[in-house]
Design a protein around this motif. Structure first.
Motif, mmCIF file in Angstrom:
data_model
loop_
_atom_site.group_PDB
_atom_site.id
_atom_site.type_symbol
_atom_site.label_atom_id
_atom_site.label_comp_id
_atom_site.label_asym_id
_atom_site.label_seq_id
_atom_site.Cartn_x
_atom_site.Cartn_y
_atom_site.Cartn_z
ATOM 1 N N VAL A 59 0.827 -1.210 0.000
ATOM 2 C CA VAL A 59 0.000 0.000 0.000
ATOM 3 C C VAL A 59 0.863 1.263 0.000
ATOM 4 N N TYR A 60 1.785 1.370 0.963
ATOM 5 C CA TYR A 60 2.575 2.607 1.048
ATOM 6 C C TYR A 60 3.714 2.606 0.035
ATOM 7 N N GLY A 61 4.538 1.548 0.097
ATOM 8 C CA GLY A 61 5.699 1.493 -0.790
ATOM 9 C C GLY A 61 5.317 1.429 -2.252
ATOM 10 N N GLY A 62 4.254 0.684 -2.548
ATOM 11 C CA GLY A 62 3.896 0.488 -3.949
ATOM 12 C C GLY A 62 2.948 1.529 -4.481
ATOM 13 N N ALA A 63 1.802 1.716 -3.809
ATOM 14 C CA ALA A 63 0.745 2.529 -4.418
ATOM 15 C C ALA A 63 0.842 4.010 -4.064
ATOM 16 N N ILE A 64 0.907 4.315 -2.765
ATOM 17 C CA ILE A 64 0.809 5.716 -2.360
ATOM 18 C C ILE A 64 2.036 6.503 -2.808
ATOM 19 N N LEU A 65 3.211 5.896 -2.649
ATOM 20 C CA LEU A 65 4.436 6.602 -3.042
ATOM 21 C C LEU A 65 4.488 6.840 -4.545
ATOM 22 N N VAL A 66 3.899 5.905 -5.316
ATOM 23 C CA VAL A 66 3.865 6.102 -6.764
ATOM 24 C C VAL A 66 3.046 7.343 -7.091
ATOM 25 N N LEU A 67 1.958 7.538 -6.358
ATOM 26 C CA LEU A 67 1.133 8.726 -6.593
ATOM 27 C C LEU A 67 1.888 9.996 -6.206
ATOM 28 N N PHE A 68 2.642 9.917 -5.105
ATOM 29 C CA PHE A 68 3.499 11.056 -4.712
ATOM 30 C C PHE A 68 4.443 11.387 -5.872
ATOM 31 N N LEU A 69 5.117 10.341 -6.362
ATOM 32 C CA LEU A 69 6.091 10.529 -7.440
ATOM 33 C C LEU A 69 5.419 11.116 -8.670
ATOM 34 N N PHE A 70 4.219 10.644 -8.921
ATOM 35 C CA PHE A 70 3.436 11.119 -10.059
ATOM 36 C C PHE A 70 3.333 12.637 -10.027
ATOM 37 N N VAL A 71 2.918 13.143 -8.872
ATOM 38 C CA VAL A 71 2.740 14.596 -8.724
ATOM 39 C C VAL A 71 4.090 15.300 -8.854
ATOM 40 N N ILE A 72 5.097 14.765 -8.170
ATOM 41 C CA ILE A 72 6.415 15.415 -8.203
ATOM 42 C C ILE A 72 6.957 15.451 -9.629
ATOM 43 N N MET A 73 6.804 14.331 -10.345
ATOM 44 C CA MET A 73 7.322 14.273 -11.707
ATOM 45 C C MET A 73 6.572 15.230 -12.625
ATOM 46 N N LEU A 74 5.265 15.344 -12.430
ATOM 47 C CA LEU A 74 4.492 16.236 -13.295
ATOM 48 C C LEU A 74 4.859 17.686 -13.042
ATOM 49 N N LEU A 75 5.089 18.048 -11.767
ATOM 50 C CA LEU A 75 5.480 19.430 -11.465
ATOM 51 C C LEU A 75 6.881 19.688 -11.988
ATOM 52 N N ASN A 76 7.765 18.665 -11.833
ATOM 53 C CA ASN A 76 9.134 18.719 -12.340
ATOM 54 C C ASN A 76 9.818 20.060 -12.064
ATOM 55 N N LEU A 77 10.012 20.362 -10.778
ATOM 56 C CA LEU A 77 10.587 21.635 -10.361
ATOM 57 C C LEU A 77 12.028 21.779 -10.847
ATOM 58 N N ARG A 78 12.390 22.992 -11.242
ATOM 59 C CA ARG A 78 13.765 23.221 -11.691
ATOM 60 C C ARG A 78 14.628 23.697 -10.528
ATOM 61 N N GLU A 79 15.925 23.716 -10.771
ATOM 62 C CA GLU A 79 16.891 24.084 -9.727
ATOM 63 C C GLU A 79 16.552 25.417 -9.065
ATOM 64 N N GLU A 80 16.293 26.450 -9.920
ATOM 65 C CA GLU A 80 16.094 27.784 -9.350
ATOM 66 C C GLU A 80 14.852 27.847 -8.467
#
Lengths: 169, 342
Positions: A59-80
């Motif tokens: 649940v946590y390692g597989g599903a929820i964290l993937v959703l976290f990553l999903f959001v982080i990857m879509l935002l894809n913040l730059r260095e600045e």
């Protein structure tokens, strides 16, 4: 052997938990969190709770964290964008809150341990402890009400998120 | 010393077999593809092109290993490793033969015959999405990122029907021990029909079978790669051995999925004529051969499907997963429960 595994798992947990809050790049925080869940699952296994360990990873390692990553990857913040630090006041508040939470856990555990005359092995476990059938029986007999109430809570959360994501209701 | 040696030997043999099977599979994939498309396929290197996998491997190893400047180095290097470790780990608990007795010791033909084997499988399987997700993000390329995101969405969506299908099977089996699940299937109905879960749980089998394609990113659900749209997706920026590791990951995942399908639904190592209670060495070898043959048959279906079906559109994929497979799997669980009580 158990002590050795416990020490290794807790070191992994401690370091990865530290990394979660200290990494500047959120994707590394998420990666550290996955590692932390892995360590936690090992500790659950040592506590003779294989089902909880499995669920921790599924649940946590597989599903929820993937959703976290999903959001982080879509935002894809730059260095600045990552460079902008939050104010010191915010950090101080976070540190105090985290410290208070840690005390909330440590104090009762220490109190319980001194009441039992120091640290030592727990009493021997009943037969079949932590097995899936025992867990299922407990959930559907002794803890049926809390279990069902939790599922209603989850249902409410699902309905809520569907409502929020729908533009026209 | 001796007790330590046997598990070590099992690990070496199983992993060597698993990774040794990958080049063979690649060869067969290309030959089968050629056959289906009415071509010849690789037939120049060695007799019938049999040395082609060797040539491919040498080419992969000697190619220049390029790490582009714009990538996130740590995750870029980590991703190919994460792509093939979880599927290989699944083989830790899969029983590939019945227990044998050697030099007076009973040896289980599974690396770690765990009572909670199914839980381990699910836990390991749920982490297999990270290789592709990280690979896509770390490549810092919009096509790769899209491939990575598609794969994360696809794999967590299809993990749900996959697990729900297994729940129904576990309800009929009444155990989480893979060894016992296989042993139950070694029996016979009416003396001839094997007691495989395929016959007890046909709907669960169908759901698991479809979800297996999505979990391994194979056609008709290979949207994370999707050459015409994403130029390869998550592995566009990878070259040499790192690319080869992604490819090996895909094939190892295919083998693990086929092995799981065989274990849960097709009777695992059991086969008419093999006595499941025997502990003789010869019978043990026969059961391993039966298991390998079944896995090979399922792998052939994987390849057959790849070269005969077109790719789904992404919304079709999601609709099938969430609106068809998950409700069907839930109904199947309810039906299993009703039948079990009655």
């Amino acid at each position: 052997m158990d002590d050795l595994i416990f020490t290794a798992a807790s070191i992994v947990c401690f370091l990865s938990a530290l990394a979660v809050v200290t990494r500047k790049n959120p994707i590394y925080s998420a990666v550290s969190l996955i590692l932390f869940f892995g360590g936690l699952a090992v500790i659950f296994l040592l506590l003779r709770a294989p089902f909880v360990a499995g669920m921790q990873l599924i649940v946590y390692g597989g599903a929820i964290l993937v959703l976290f990553l999903f959001v982080i990857m879509l935002l894809n913040l730059r260095e600045e964008e990552l460079g902008k630090e939050k104010g010191g006041r915010f950090k101080a508040f976070a540190a105090v809150a985290a410290g208070a939470l840690a005390l909330l856990v440590i104090v009762p555990v220490m109190a319980a341990e001194t009441a039992r005359d120091g640290f030592g092995p727990l009493a021997s476990l009943p037969d079949g402890f932590g097995s899936v059938d025992h867990l299922g029986l407990a959930l559907f007999t002794q803890f049926a009400l809390p279990f069902e109430v939790t599922s209603v809570l989850l249902l409410a959360a699902i309905v809520g998120s569907v409502m929020l994501s729908k533009k026209h209701v | 010393m001796y007790a330590f040696l046997i598990p070590l030997l099992k690990i070496v043999v199983v992993m060597a077999g698993l990774f040794g099977a990958v080049p063979v599979l690649v060869y067969f994939e290309r030959r089968i593809a050629a056959f289906i498309q009415d071509r010849l396929g690789p037939n120049r290197v060695g007799p019938m092109g049999l040395f082609q996998p060797l040539a491919d491997a040498i080419k992969m190893i000697f190619k220049e290993d390029i790490v582009p400047d714009h990538v996130d180095r740590v995750l870029y290097v980590l991703a190919p490793v994460l792509a093939f470790v979880p599927p290989a780990l699944a083989f830790a608990v899969i029983p590939f033969g019945h227990p044998i007795r050697l030099l007076g010791d009973r040896i289980d033909l599974a690396i770690a015959p765990a009572g909670m084997g199914v839980l381990f499988l699910l836990a390991v399987g749920s982490t297999s999405v990270y290789g592709i997700a990280f690979g896509g993000w770390a490549s810092n390329n919009k096509f790769s990122l899209l491939g990575g995101l598609r794969s994360s969405a696809q794999m967590i969506s299809y993990e749900i029907p996959l697990v729900l299908a297994l729940v129904a099977v576990l309800m009929t089996a009444g155990t989480l021990d893979l060894g016992r699940i296989v042993a139950q299937q070694a029996e016979f109905h009416l003396g001839i029909l094997p007691a495989w879960n395929l016959f007890h749980q046909p709907i669960a089998f169908l759901i698991f079978f479809i979800a297996a394609f999505a979990e391994t990113n194979r056609l008709p659900f290979d949207l994370p790669e999707c050459e015409p749209e994403l130029i390869g997706g998550y592995h566009t920026e990878y070259s040499s051995m790192k690319f080869a590791m992604f490819m090996m990951g895909e094939y190892v995942a295919m083998i693990s999925m086929s092995a799981l399908l065989v274990t849960f639904f097709l009777g695992g190592w059991s086969f008419p004529g093999i006595d499941p209670t025997s502990t003789a060495l010869l019978s043990g070898i026969a059961s391993v051969v039966a298991f390998a043959a079944k896995v090979a048959a399922v792998l052939f279906v994987f390849m057959w499907v790849r070269w005969t079906l077109p790719r789904f559109r992404y919304d079709q994929l999601m609709n099938l997963g969430w609106k068809v497979l998950i409700p069907l799997a839930l109904l199947n669980i309810m039906a299993t429960g009703v039948v079990g009580v009655a």
